[in-house]
Design an enzyme around this catalytic site. Structure first.
Site, short mmCIF file in Angstrom:
data_model
loop_
_atom_site.label_atom_id
_atom_site.label_comp_id
_atom_site.label_asym_id
_atom_site.label_seq_id
_atom_site.Cartn_x
_atom_site.Cartn_y
_atom_site.Cartn_z
N HIS A 140 21.91 27.13 13.60
CA HIS A 140 20.47 27.05 13.91
C HIS A 140 20.11 27.79 15.20
O HIS A 140 19.06 27.54 15.77
CB HIS A 140 20.00 25.60 14.04
CG HIS A 140 19.95 24.83 12.75
ND1 HIS A 140 21.06 24.35 12.11
CD2 HIS A 140 18.91 24.43 11.99
CE1 HIS A 140 20.72 23.69 11.03
NE2 HIS A 140 19.41 23.74 10.92
N HIS A 250 17.38 24.51 0.14
CA HIS A 250 16.65 23.76 1.17
C HIS A 250 15.20 24.25 1.21
O HIS A 250 14.92 25.42 1.49
CB HIS A 250 17.36 24.01 2.50
CG HIS A 250 16.88 23.15 3.63
ND1 HIS A 250 15.76 23.46 4.36
CD2 HIS A 250 17.38 22.01 4.15
CE1 HIS A 250 15.59 22.53 5.30
NE2 HIS A 250 16.56 21.63 5.19
N GLU A 302 18.04 18.37 0.74
CA GLU A 302 16.60 18.49 1.03
C GLU A 302 16.01 19.66 0.24
O GLU A 302 15.31 20.52 0.79
CB GLU A 302 16.39 18.68 2.53
CG GLU A 302 17.13 17.65 3.37
CD GLU A 302 16.84 17.75 4.86
OE1 GLU A 302 16.42 16.74 5.42
OE2 GLU A 302 17.03 18.83 5.43
N CYS A 393 12.46 16.86 13.26
CA CYS A 393 11.82 18.15 12.96
C CYS A 393 10.35 17.97 12.57
O CYS A 393 9.51 18.81 12.89
CB CYS A 393 12.57 18.87 11.84
SG CYS A 393 12.78 17.89 10.34
N CYS A 394 10.05 16.85 11.88
CA CYS A 394 8.70 16.74 11.30
C CYS A 394 7.58 16.42 12.30
O CYS A 394 6.55 17.10 12.29
CB CYS A 394 8.71 15.73 10.16
SG CYS A 394 9.79 16.13 8.79
ZN LIG Z 1 11.08 18.02 8.89
#
Ligand SMILES: [Zn+2]
Length: 551
Positions: A140, A250, A302, A393-394
């Site tokens: 990442h 993903h 995901e 993350c959200c």
């Molecule tokens: Zn997220």
């Protein structure tokens, strides 16, 4: 007020031009409420979490200013970057010295943590410097960099200080030296940096950022990074982007990648990029999109599922996927001028995205299933909205979108102003200014009053959602152009002139589209289902808890 460009400002190749962030002032309805709650509750909560979650402390460790163990995930820096972007766009809406102070403070920590060569990633600097760029399949590093670039672009455009952009540019220049001119052909397992590099190119004019984005897009699907253990589909590394027919793996990675692919088309004019992205969009809408506009059918990875694999109770439909879908749809709308992208953007916004946040702005869903079953074992963690997540993350992603929502409502062109999403407020663009009065989406009546228009010929274009069976404009049955817009073009507009749009909000069933027989590996569906698009009518958001869990 000064013009403040929004998150995506493409070249003149765009059919429609984005309005500035201050050119749409939303004063009523759900969007105004979301923005108020975002400012009053969600953003302060997010800022406090930047210390508690370890995001800022990790960077202080990288700077040698603090001891202790690295906290959280390897992509923990990205939480701070998304939070910075949210703060910057909020500052653009309504300037606040607390926002600029936070950005300055964070930028100072980042500048102290950044290596002299420009590299910046707290996890790899603190935990395993020997592995820098050695495990791109799951590191990442470029994903985090992308979010810093986007935050810096936002801060620069918003006039929120000038200290973040130099840090971001040093990191971007470092990426250019390693991955463009330095001979490293790697890509990041998590697409995101592509769209961010292109926006930095748009801001600065530096062609190297565009060239690097092009190389990263072209290199995906060639097996240039190892398998992370999730298989090559997970990171869309199974096929070159121009060859892939359907979204896979993903969901958030696929959708961010698509935003970058369309951005790259917008800057280079390479039609093959737009063509492949539209092809996947059509297949996604016909076969891999929930009635809520959500994407991602599987908790495992995901991920997008197979075509028509859309379990309502086990839907993943990550909040970040809703944000990324809005980014992609917006770029497709700018690139083509076709209302079907604004239709899907609306469906996502008022359903999959709306469900992500509690009414008080204090809790967030990670996943957004369509049906909640109390006997699902996954409910142990995912069963309720949460104030924050170990993998967060959200929440800041939701905040940056809400803060910049005004930029997604309308566009301008040489012809005039186009209204894509309806909300009470004032919108300027294309030389004119209109006031919008409406209780949409609870009521289909939208009254547009011209406050200012050029002396000559001027056009007001109104999106007619594909789900509106019978639409009236000024009490006459209105037939939209095939691109989904009803255009009123004339000379002599005067302040006070009104146009009344009446959309058909009659409830209608939205049955699943019939399965189409596949021919070998060719795409299953060339066109999105009309029935699915009719499901664009927003669902009145419910109060109460929803689920919540990882980018
Ligand atoms: Zn997220």
């Amino acid at each position: 007020m000064d013009q403040i460009p929004g998150p995506a400002v493409p070249s003149a190749r765009a059919v429609l031009r984005p309005i500035g962030l201050r050119d749409a002032r939303v004063t009523g309805g759900p969007l105004a409420r979301w923005q108020r709650v975002n400012r009053e509750t969600s953003i302060p909560l997010g800022l406090e979490r930047m210390e508690r979650s370890g995001a800022l402390p990790n960077l202080r460790r990288a700077a040698g200013e603090r001891d202790g163990q690295f906290q959280g995930y390897r992509f923990q820096d990205s939480d701070l970057y998304k939070q910075l972007e949210a703060v910057a766009w909020e500052h653009a809406r309504a300037p606040d010295p607390r926002y600029t102070a936070f950005i300055e403070r964070a930028a100072a920590v980042l500048a102290a943590a950044q290596r002299p060569d420009g590299y910046l990633n707290s996890h790899y600097q603190v935990v395993k410097p020997e592995k820098i760029y050695a495990e791109l399949e799951y590191s990442h590093e470029m994903y985090c960099a992308g979010h810093l670039l986007q935050a810096a672009v936002a801060a620069s455009r918003a006039g929120a200080g000038d200290t973040l952009l130099p840090v971001a540019r040093r990191l971007a220049d470092h990426l250019v030296q390693v991955f463009l001119t330095g001979g490293n052909d790697g890509i990041d397992g998590h697409a995101e940096v592509e769209t961010a590099l292109i926006e930095l190119h748009r801001l600065t004019g530096d062609p190297a950022y565009l060239d690097l984005a092009a190389k990263l897009v072209d290199n995906r699907g060639k097996g240039l990074i190892r398998d992370s253990g999730m298989g090559p589909l997970y990171a869309q590394d199974h096929l070159p982007v121009r060859e892939a027919d359907t979204p896979v793996g993903h969901a958030v990675r696929q959708l961010y990648l698509e935003a970058g692919v369309v951005d790259l088309y917008l800057e280079t004019g390479d039609e093959s990029l737009l063509e492949c992205s539209v092809r996947r969009w059509e297949d996604m809408v016909a076969t891999k999109t929930y009635v809520t506009g959500g994407n991602g059918s599987r908790h495992d990875g995901e991920a997008f599922g197979e075509r028509y694999e859309l379990p309502p109770d086990r839907a993943y439909s990550e909040s970040c996927a809703a944000v990324a879908s809005i980014h992609w749809n917006w770029r497709l709308l700018l690139a083509t001028g076709h209302g079907r992208y604004a239709d899907l953007l609306e469906r996502v916004l008022f359903n999959a995205f709306a469900a992500s946040t509690s009414a008080d702005g204090r809790r967030f869903c990670y996943v957004n299933p369509l049906q909640r079953r109390n006997d699902l074992v996954e409910d142990a963690y995912l069963g309720r909205r949460r104030e924050w997540f170990a993998c967060a993350c959200c929440p800041p992603n939701i905040m940056r979108l809400v803060a910049s929502l005004g930029g997604y409502l309308a566009t301008w062109s040489e012809a005039g102003l186009q209204l894509h999403q309806y909300a009470e407020g004032v919108v300027s663009g294309g030389g004119g200014r209109v006031r919008v009065d409406t209780d949409y989406p609870w009521d289909g009546l939208v009254r547009v009053t011209v406050e200012e228009a050029p002396a000559g010929e001027w056009e007001l274009a109104l999106r007619i959602p594909s789900w509106s069976e019978t639409t009236y404009v000024d009490n006459h049955l209105a037939q939209p152009h095939e691109d989904g817009y009803f255009r009123i073009r004339r000379s002599g507009w005067r302040a006070g002139d009104t146009v009344e749009l009446n959309l058909d909000l009659t409830q209608a069933p939205a049955p699943a589209p019939p399965r189409r027989r596949r021919q070998g590996q060719r795409r299953a569906a060339a066109r999105p289902s009309r029935l699915l698009l009719r499901a664009g009518r927003p669902a009145r958001p419910r109060r109460g808890g929803r689920p919540g869990h990882r980018p």
